[in-house]
Design a protein around this motif. Structure first.
Motif, mmCIF file in Angstrom:
data_model
loop_
_atom_site.group_PDB
_atom_site.id
_atom_site.type_symbol
_atom_site.label_atom_id
_atom_site.label_comp_id
_atom_site.label_asym_id
_atom_site.label_seq_id
_atom_site.Cartn_x
_atom_site.Cartn_y
_atom_site.Cartn_z
ATOM 1 N N ASN A 277 0.850 -1.184 0.000
ATOM 2 C CA ASN A 277 0.000 0.000 0.000
ATOM 3 C C ASN A 277 0.892 1.243 0.000
ATOM 4 O O ASN A 277 1.544 1.547 1.002
ATOM 5 N N VAL A 278 0.914 1.940 -1.134
ATOM 6 C CA VAL A 278 1.799 3.101 -1.283
ATOM 7 C C VAL A 278 1.439 4.201 -0.287
ATOM 8 O O VAL A 278 2.321 4.784 0.349
ATOM 9 N N GLU A 279 0.149 4.483 -0.132
ATOM 10 C CA GLU A 279 -0.286 5.549 0.785
ATOM 11 C C GLU A 279 0.147 5.249 2.226
ATOM 12 O O GLU A 279 0.670 6.123 2.920
ATOM 13 N N GLU A 280 -0.095 4.007 2.692
ATOM 14 C CA GLU A 280 0.291 3.631 4.061
ATOM 15 C C GLU A 280 1.807 3.678 4.235
ATOM 16 O O GLU A 280 2.307 4.128 5.269
ATOM 17 N N SER A 281 2.526 3.208 3.233
ATOM 18 C CA SER A 281 3.989 3.229 3.311
ATOM 19 C C SER A 281 4.501 4.658 3.376
ATOM 20 O O SER A 281 5.407 4.967 4.159
ATOM 21 N N CYS A 282 3.912 5.550 2.567
ATOM 22 C CA CYS A 282 4.337 6.946 2.581
ATOM 23 C C CYS A 282 4.009 7.614 3.912
ATOM 24 O O CYS A 282 4.788 8.434 4.398
ATOM 25 N N ALA A 283 2.885 7.245 4.517
ATOM 26 C CA ALA A 283 2.550 7.784 5.837
ATOM 27 C C ALA A 283 3.610 7.350 6.855
ATOM 28 O O ALA A 283 4.025 8.146 7.705
ATOM 29 N N ARG A 284 4.064 6.109 6.753
ATOM 30 C CA ARG A 284 5.112 5.623 7.658
ATOM 31 C C ARG A 284 6.425 6.365 7.393
ATOM 32 O O ARG A 284 7.102 6.796 8.334
ATOM 33 N N PHE A 285 6.798 6.512 6.117
ATOM 34 C CA PHE A 285 8.011 7.264 5.794
ATOM 35 C C PHE A 285 7.929 8.680 6.358
ATOM 36 O O PHE A 285 8.890 9.197 6.912
ATOM 37 N N GLU A 286 6.772 9.299 6.201
ATOM 38 C CA GLU A 286 6.551 10.656 6.720
ATOM 39 C C GLU A 286 6.777 10.701 8.231
ATOM 40 O O GLU A 286 7.462 11.580 8.748
ATOM 41 N N SER A 287 6.220 9.711 8.945
ATOM 42 C CA SER A 287 6.356 9.684 10.410
ATOM 43 C C SER A 287 7.800 9.467 10.851
ATOM 44 O O SER A 287 8.171 9.837 11.957
ATOM 45 N N LEU A 288 8.604 8.863 9.973
ATOM 46 C CA LEU A 288 10.013 8.621 10.282
ATOM 47 C C LEU A 288 10.921 9.766 9.834
ATOM 48 O O LEU A 288 12.136 9.693 10.002
ATOM 49 N N GLY A 289 10.324 10.804 9.251
ATOM 50 C CA GLY A 289 11.106 11.959 8.826
ATOM 51 C C GLY A 289 11.817 11.789 7.498
ATOM 52 O O GLY A 289 12.743 12.543 7.185
ATOM 53 N N VAL A 290 11.390 10.822 6.696
ATOM 54 C CA VAL A 290 12.001 10.597 5.383
ATOM 55 C C VAL A 290 11.637 11.750 4.448
ATOM 56 O O VAL A 290 10.494 12.214 4.440
ATOM 57 N N LYS A 291 12.602 12.209 3.668
ATOM 58 C CA LYS A 291 12.351 13.287 2.706
ATOM 59 C C LYS A 291 11.774 12.708 1.421
ATOM 60 O O LYS A 291 12.161 11.619 0.986
ATOM 61 N N PHE A 292 10.872 13.461 0.812
ATOM 62 C CA PHE A 292 10.212 13.030 -0.414
ATOM 63 C C PHE A 292 10.706 13.838 -1.605
ATOM 64 O O PHE A 292 10.910 15.051 -1.504
ATOM 65 N N TRP B 18 17.368 8.694 -5.230
ATOM 66 C CA TRP B 18 15.931 8.480 -5.337
ATOM 67 C C TRP B 18 15.599 7.009 -5.121
ATOM 68 O O TRP B 18 16.291 6.127 -5.631
ATOM 69 N N ILE B 19 14.520 6.760 -4.381
ATOM 70 C CA ILE B 19 13.971 5.412 -4.224
ATOM 71 C C ILE B 19 12.501 5.498 -4.607
ATOM 72 O O ILE B 19 11.731 6.221 -3.973
ATOM 73 N N GLU B 20 12.134 4.783 -5.662
ATOM 74 C CA GLU B 20 10.757 4.796 -6.143
ATOM 75 C C GLU B 20 9.934 3.794 -5.342
ATOM 76 O O GLU B 20 10.363 2.663 -5.121
ATOM 77 N N ILE B 21 8.767 4.223 -4.898
ATOM 78 C CA ILE B 21 7.852 3.373 -4.146
ATOM 79 C C ILE B 21 6.677 3.055 -5.069
ATOM 80 O O ILE B 21 5.952 3.952 -5.485
ATOM 81 N N VAL B 22 6.547 1.779 -5.422
ATOM 82 C CA VAL B 22 5.516 1.368 -6.371
ATOM 83 C C VAL B 22 4.625 0.294 -5.745
ATOM 84 O O VAL B 22 5.045 -0.444 -4.859
ATOM 85 N N PRO B 23 3.377 0.205 -6.218
ATOM 86 C CA PRO B 23 2.473 -0.801 -5.651
ATOM 87 C C PRO B 23 2.842 -2.204 -6.090
ATOM 88 O O PRO B 23 3.262 -2.431 -7.222
ATOM 89 N N ASN B 24 2.679 -3.131 -5.163
ATOM 90 C CA ASN B 24 2.892 -4.537 -5.448
ATOM 91 C C ASN B 24 1.675 -5.043 -6.198
ATOM 92 O O ASN B 24 0.629 -5.284 -5.600
ATOM 93 N N LYS B 25 1.785 -5.202 -7.492
ATOM 94 C CA LYS B 25 0.666 -5.644 -8.323
ATOM 95 C C LYS B 25 0.383 -7.119 -8.155
ATOM 96 O O LYS B 25 -0.703 -7.590 -8.387
ATOM 97 N N LEU B 26 1.411 -7.877 -7.773
ATOM 98 C CA LEU B 26 1.276 -9.310 -7.616
ATOM 99 C C LEU B 26 1.440 -9.659 -6.152
ATOM 100 O O LEU B 26 2.545 -9.686 -5.633
ATOM 101 N N LYS B 27 0.356 -9.889 -5.466
ATOM 102 C CA LYS B 27 0.419 -10.256 -4.047
ATOM 103 C C LYS B 27 0.370 -11.766 -3.947
ATOM 104 O O LYS B 27 -0.556 -12.403 -4.425
ATOM 105 N N LEU B 28 1.397 -12.332 -3.344
ATOM 106 C CA LEU B 28 1.483 -13.802 -3.211
ATOM 107 C C LEU B 28 0.751 -14.286 -1.990
ATOM 108 O O LEU B 28 0.662 -13.684 -1.001
#
Length: 125
Positions: free
Chosen positions: A78-93, A115-125
């Protein structure tokens, strides 16, 4: 995955562990496992560069497209949830999901500005 000290540099391997106990494996077993799996990212720390006043850093490829390293990407459920976590950790965007036309990806910056690209996992195992 654990680090491996090679003398003048140290290798760090980032990968999903799938529950293996790498500390209990022999070096030969770790090497076989490390290089026969999906999604291994190897990072190299060259010892001494952090204290060398003449070291100008590595070319990221982002400021001069087409030259050198560009960026890596990592998939997340989940890109949105991951970005919220990055935000809470002070990661720069570099780019948040709501910025620009591509709403399903983001770019964060590592401490060196790569740069680190954050992309959705299209294939969930």
């Amino acid at each position: 995955m654990p680090q491996q000290n090679m003398g003048d540099f140290t290798l760090y391997f980032l990968a999903f562990d799938h529950g293996q106990n790498y500390q209990a494996m022999s070096p030969e077993e770790r090497n076989k496992e490390r290089f026969t799996r999906e999604g291994v990212l190897e990072l190299t720390h060259n010892h001494g560069t952090e204290s060398d006043p003449s070291f100008a850093g590595y070319a990221s490829g982002n400021s001069d497209p087409g030259r050198g390293f560009g960026h890596i990407a990592i998939t997340v459920d989940n890109v949105e949830e991951s970005c919220a976590r990055f935000e809470s950790l002070g990661v720069k965007f570099k780019k948040r999901p709501q910025d620009g036309r591509m709403r399903d990806i983001a770019f964060i910056l590592d401490p060196d500005g790569y740069w680190i690209e954050i992309v959705p996992n299209k294939l969930k195992l």
